[in-house]
Scaffold this active site. Sequence first.
Site, short mmCIF file in Angstrom:
data_model
loop_
_atom_site.label_atom_id
_atom_site.label_comp_id
_atom_site.label_asym_id
_atom_site.label_seq_id
_atom_site.Cartn_x
_atom_site.Cartn_y
_atom_site.Cartn_z
N HIS A 156 0.85 -1.19 0.00
CA HIS A 156 0.00 0.00 0.00
C HIS A 156 0.89 1.24 0.00
O HIS A 156 1.82 1.35 0.80
CB HIS A 156 -0.92 0.02 1.22
N CYS A 198 -0.76 1.81 -5.08
CA CYS A 198 -1.47 3.02 -5.48
C CYS A 198 -0.47 4.17 -5.60
O CYS A 198 0.49 4.25 -4.83
CB CYS A 198 -2.54 3.37 -4.46
#
Length: 346
Positions: A156, A198
């Site tokens: 992440h 991301c």
Amino acid sequence: MYRSTFLCCTFIFIFFIHSNQGVEIPEKFQKSNHTNNWAVLVDTSRFWFNYRHVANVLSIYRSVKRLGIPDSQIILMISDDMACNPRNPRPATIFNNAHEQINVYGDDVEVDYRGYEVSVENFIRLLTGRVPPDTPRSKRLLTDEGSNILIYLTGHGGDGFLKFQDSEEVTSQELADALEQMWQKKRYNEIFFIIDTCQASSMYEKFYSPNILATASSLVGEDSLSHHVDSAIGVYIIDRYTYYVLEFLENVHPTSKRTMSEFLAVCPKSACLSTVGVRRDLFKRDPDKVPITDFFGSVRPVIITTEPINIIDIPKRKKTNTNKSATPEKHEYMPQFPMHLLQTTK
């Protein structure tokens, strides 16, 4: 007698050197000066709902091993809390597609850093070589100025940072400075940097060291999305970008002529639903002319000669009774994806 044998071997060695000077690399490819290949594969997540991240990294791990990089030159960092998680309905297994074609957490997986060892400090120390003196060989990145290094990160992230196990972060500047230390200390020849998170491209924007080719699963402001759910396991089991990377790598073999440019185009936005980022300004060679095996394969030095070589006489050995009718057993890697069923999972 021994002197004549030594002179003969010396003559042959010199002949090899002169012969190799005349061997040219095909025009399609550019010559690399690297002498060895390494891979640093890191899953920065933990917890059950991040199952897909460990499936990502173990799938890449299996691919580079199949293409020839040995475990002794692969550093694998994972939390290692998925295979035996109480929520896992398939104990001691990790799959990367809903057809459960193959368990990527097999008997031959060698985890070098696990659990809370997967930290920012250990990651930076690994890259820069600043590890404690009692660190075992398996936890050291023993590269040199002839090493090509594949760095793969998944987890992440956000704009300019990558989370490590939801407790700390490494910033894009810290990562860029670590790579510069590697260059100054002659710890690499070239680096291929891949990140699947991301806003992934933000992690290579601060790079300033030479000979680095970088790609990311998403641009700043974009999310990197998962591919599909395995209803039997109950979670997403692989990310979209890594899924299409693996689909490409399954058709790559040690003698493949595929190029890095082909790899950089494996996941168009129509498939990834995010824009894959590429940074090539620090890389001296043309990716169109760089074989993919320069990073995903293993270096196999070969001496080419057109003349027969007979250095010593081979002693005759007694024949042993063998069953010539027996077919030798062959071992090979199973495909990670059920290729005949791929159309149903896209």
